[in-house]
Scaffold this active site. Structure first.
Site, mmCIF file in Angstrom:
data_model
loop_
_atom_site.group_PDB
_atom_site.id
_atom_site.type_symbol
_atom_site.label_atom_id
_atom_site.label_comp_id
_atom_site.label_asym_id
_atom_site.label_seq_id
_atom_site.Cartn_x
_atom_site.Cartn_y
_atom_site.Cartn_z
ATOM 1 N N ASP A 117 -9.442 1.161 0.783
ATOM 2 C CA ASP A 117 -9.923 2.007 -0.313
ATOM 3 C C ASP A 117 -10.655 3.234 0.219
ATOM 4 O OD1 ASP A 117 -10.749 2.883 -2.873
ATOM 5 O OD2 ASP A 117 -10.856 0.818 -3.568
ATOM 6 N N ASP A 118 -10.134 4.406 -0.122
ATOM 7 C CA ASP A 118 -10.806 5.685 0.143
ATOM 8 C C ASP A 118 -10.903 6.042 1.625
ATOM 9 O OD1 ASP A 118 -11.115 5.825 -2.562
ATOM 10 O OD2 ASP A 118 -13.299 5.783 -2.582
ATOM 11 N N CYS B 90 -7.406 6.301 -7.269
ATOM 12 C CA CYS B 90 -7.086 4.871 -7.146
ATOM 13 C C CYS B 90 -6.007 4.392 -8.110
ATOM 14 C CB CYS B 90 -8.343 4.040 -7.381
ATOM 15 S SG CYS B 90 -9.756 4.509 -6.388
ATOM 16 N N LYS C 122 -8.761 -5.816 -5.443
ATOM 17 C CA LYS C 122 -8.933 -4.862 -6.546
ATOM 18 C C LYS C 122 -7.641 -4.669 -7.338
ATOM 19 C CE LYS C 122 -9.991 0.114 -7.012
ATOM 20 N NZ LYS C 122 -10.636 1.257 -6.331
ATOM 21 N N HIS D 119 -7.464 -2.604 -10.929
ATOM 22 C CA HIS D 119 -7.668 -1.233 -11.398
ATOM 23 C C HIS D 119 -6.456 -0.641 -12.121
ATOM 24 C CE1 HIS D 119 -9.915 2.806 -10.549
ATOM 25 N NE2 HIS D 119 -10.136 2.321 -11.764
ATOM 26 N N HIS E 105 -14.876 1.657 -0.576
ATOM 27 C CA HIS E 105 -15.270 2.282 -1.842
ATOM 28 C C HIS E 105 -16.784 2.183 -2.010
ATOM 29 C CE1 HIS E 105 -15.201 3.147 -6.192
ATOM 30 N NE2 HIS E 105 -13.962 3.595 -6.012
ATOM 31 N N ASP F 68 -5.411 4.132 -0.072
ATOM 32 C CA ASP F 68 -4.904 4.468 -1.408
ATOM 33 C C ASP F 68 -5.034 5.938 -1.754
ATOM 34 O OD1 ASP F 68 -7.677 4.428 -1.595
ATOM 35 O OD2 ASP F 68 -7.723 3.500 -3.573
ATOM 36 N N ASN F 69 -5.959 6.645 -1.131
ATOM 37 C CA ASN F 69 -6.146 8.080 -1.346
ATOM 38 C C ASN F 69 -7.075 8.596 -0.259
ATOM 39 O OD1 ASN F 69 -7.760 6.683 -4.063
ATOM 40 N ND2 ASN F 69 -8.997 7.642 -2.474
ATOM 41 N N LYS G 174 -10.787 13.279 -1.710
ATOM 42 C CA LYS G 174 -10.276 12.425 -2.780
ATOM 43 C C LYS G 174 -10.361 13.183 -4.105
ATOM 44 C CE LYS G 174 -11.436 8.161 -5.299
ATOM 45 N NZ LYS G 174 -12.312 6.954 -5.323
#
Length: 699
Positions: free
Chosen positions: A24-25, A65, A119, A121, A225, A286-287, A303
């Protein structure tokens, strides 16, 4: 191959296990295997990437996300799903549509076992939008976009409401210890419980390997995250580092290192158990990284922007199933998140069958008394299949094919399409071959931290000169190719113009020099393509603080609507969901759901059982038409009385007694009636108990 042979199991290795680890991130420079220009410690992943993996150094994702996760599981760009803007909040009436097929449904229908840890989302407004209704056999994780790493509470939009968000399948993660219900991972760091549950899952696959189907496992790690939380021993690793005065950066780095350790333990178990030998493993973000947290150097933006820093991230493909000839190599062909849908099915030897989610929540209204089974969702059976946007990359990844000309000249990737706050015919970013076009305010709207979100941030790199040199490495070739005197930054303001910005990413990977004034025909072509994508797109279900967004962020109070007031819960019935009818307006019109009545649930069998037979019996017993008519009137009156009782509960409570689990006493108090104890309800409860046992009663 439409489905796997039941005889194909883990032990005979006929089909690979697929594991997809989504971090994540993580920014492009938040790991050591991309630039070797960071002080963030990811030693295990760095070695794995360089020695046993194929590194994808042109790997693209979505800028936030929800959009990335939707792209991965559907193989479609989020603009074709209504998810091109914003992210789904816990209390928001929007989700990933059930009108399209999903990768998890494809694997599940083919005979794979399917699992998700971490996660989600992608929506939780109704149970039908949660993981175990979207093609996953099991789920252990959280529904929202982020949560506290230790108490596992997530929050609504703007943090008005906070509640527990950790579920086993569809139920709160609570277990009975003596007379108390306790949380199994209370105060356990998020990445650690995700690793623990992963190891349990993998161990379960070895109990009966000759009878266990291959598996598709999606591990969506919480790291890195927000919020700023990490085990103290990991935060201490960076306490005296160059960014010690920036807590956001320190905790981000600590979280990233915990993920490195967790993945190490998972991979080592796969190897020791020999599951590794027939497993394909993908690890990627994811990003791009968030401003102040991660590091996207040397690229531009963060992001929630569609500059390279927001949508280009680290990724590797590894595992024993990957061709040995590809390990330790780097692939430069552009790959996008939407490509995994056809690519992973191809790697597994499976066809694309456009399998949709059909499982419905096991409530009384979805229960068939006659067959003693629960109905399937037939709502979208007549909806045409939506073609995939991704392409099959397996032969290129596995070293079986090459096509330099196609990828350098023709491959088209829609990087972003953003009609929120767009003053032009279309706004977004698109890459075709070596060129990228971007136009519009493609940065996070109304977020003060992003006032310089369109710039290059180098404060976190170990060597700023090295980062700059990577951007200018091909400056001479750029000057010769495009006949300019000096390669320099000319692209500061072009994004906010009608013409937009045009970049040659092959020679200018950091988006320095705007070529739009030099190639008007090329700009016109890109604008036309972006307009075509815009015309094809669906209405955005979520805005970014936009007053015109389709749905607002309603405040849902779990203590008022959820059976367990400490946890989030779905707050709608599937039949009452509105957003599905806002999508795919270019398709044949779909009939809106009608008001719920008893007759709506009567099929042919029910009519025979509950109407025809009673009438015939009445005719035989009484023998006269008058008695028959009287009997029919009495029967109709009973139906009306029972229907009136249902309307009290469904109309006043919006049919939430089953799906949105209100407390029984609250239900009675709000409508001044006793909770229903109808015959149908008793039959449903007996059938559910017989099928699943008493352990499935609501907490």
């Amino acid at each position: 191959v439409n489905s796997i042979n039941p005889e194909f199991t883990i032990s005979n290795g006929s089909h690979p296990n697929i594991i997809f680890i989504l971090t994540d991130d993580w920014g492009y420079n938040d790991v050591g295997w991309t630039n070797e220009n960071t002080d963030t410690r990811t030693p295990y992943l760095d070695n794995l990437a360089k020695t046993e993996s194929l590194i994808l150094n042109n790997y693209y994702v979505e800028r936030v996300c929800t959009a990335s996760r939707a792209s991965f599981l559907t193989g479609r760009y989020p603009s074709n799903l209504g998810l091109q803007s914003g992210v789904i909040a816990a209390n928001q009436p929007a989700s990933l549509t059930r009108q399209v097929s999903m990768l998890s449904n494809e694997f599940q229908a083919s005979g794979y076992s399917t699992h998700l840890i971490g996660k989600w989302h992608l929506g939780m407004m109704a149970y039908e939008y949660t993981p175990t209704y979207r093609g996953f056999d099991t789920f252990y994780g959280f529904w929202a976009g982020g949560e506290d790493y230790f108490n596992h509470q997530s929050w609504s939009f703007m943090r008005q409401v906070q509640a527990m968000d950790l579920f086993v399948n569809e139920k709160p993660a609570l277990f009975n210890y003596g007379y108390n219900y306790q949380h199994p991972y209370d105060n356990i760091y998020g990445v650690w419980w995700q690793k623990a549950e992963t190891l349990k899952l993998l161990q379960s696959k070895l109990l009966f390997p000759d009878k266990t189907a291959p598996f598709f496992f999606y591990l969506a790690l919480q790291a890195s995250h927000s919020p700023h939380q990490a085990p103290p021993e990991y935060a201490a690793l960076y306490a005296n580092g160059p960014n010690a005065d920036n807590s956001a950066r320190v905790f981000f780095q600590a979280q990233t290192t915990t993920a490195d350790d967790a993945i190490r333990d998972i991979v080592e178990y796969l190897k020791q158990s020999h599951l590794w030998d027939n497993t394909l493993l993908i690890i990627g973000s994811d990003n791009g990284a968030k401003r102040h947290y991660g590091d996207n150097a040397p690229f531009r933006g963060f992001k929630n922007t569609s500059w390279e820093g927001g949508v280009k991230v680290p990724c590797m493909v590894t595992g024993g199933y990957l061709s040995e000839s590809q390990r330790g190599k780097t692939m430069t062909y552009p790959v996008h998140m939407v490509d995994w849908y056809p690519t992973l099915l191809s790697a597994a030897g499976l066809d694309i069958n456009y399998e949709r989610s059909t499982k419905l929540y096991e409530s009384e209204e979805n229960f068939n008394d006659l067959t003693q089974t629960f109905r399937k969702d037939a709502r979208w059976e007549e909806t045409p299949d939506l073609e995939l946007d991704g392409i099959d990359m397996w032969d290129y990844i596995n070293g079986d094919d090459e096509d330099d000309e196609y990828f350098h000249q023709e491959r088209e990737i829609l990087l972003d399409l953003k009609d929120v706050w767009c003053p032009y015919s279309s706004c977004g970013a698109i890459r075709i071959g070596r060129y990228k076009y971007i136009r519009g305010e493609n940065i996070a709207s109304l977020i003060p931290d992003y006032d310089d979100g369109d710039k290059w941030y180098r404060n976190y790199v170990k060597n700023e000169t090295k980062a700059e040199l990577s951007c200018r490495a091909k400056r001479t070739e750029f000057e010769e190719t495009h006949s300019i005197n000096e390669f320099m930054i000319t692209a500061m303001n072009c994004v906010d113009t009608q013409r937009g910005c045009l970049f040659d990413l092959q020679l200018d990977p950091c988006e320095y020099y705007d070529l739009s004034s030099m190639y008007p025909d090329l700009v016109s072509m890109f604008q036309q393509r972006l307009d075509e994508w815009q015309d094809r797109s669906e209405i955005a279900l979520i805005g970014e603080n936009n007053p015109d967004e389709l749905f607002g962020k309603d405040v849902i109070q779990p203590d008022r609507v959820c059976h367990n007031p400490q946890f989030w819960c779905p707050f709608m019935k599937y039949k009452d969901v509105e957003f599905e009818h806002k999508l795919y307006l270019k398709r044949p019109a779909m009939t809106a759901p009608q008001a719920n009545t008893i007759i709506d649930h009567f099929g042919a069998a029910e009519w025979i059982l509950y109407v025809v037979i009673p009438v015939c019996v009445a005719v035989v017993m009484v023998g006269v038409v008058v008695y028959c008519c009287c009997g029919r009137k009495l029967n109709e009156q009973k139906l009306r009385d029972h229907h009136s009782e249902l309307l009290i509960e469904s109309d006043i409570l919006d049919d939430i007694a089953e799906v949105q689990p209100l407390k029984a006493d609250n239900c009675a108090r709000r409508i001044n009636v006793e909770p229903s104890s109808s015959t149908g309800s008793r039959k449903y409860k007996r059938a559910r108990k017989a099928r699943y046992g008493s352990t499935l009663s609501r907490e």
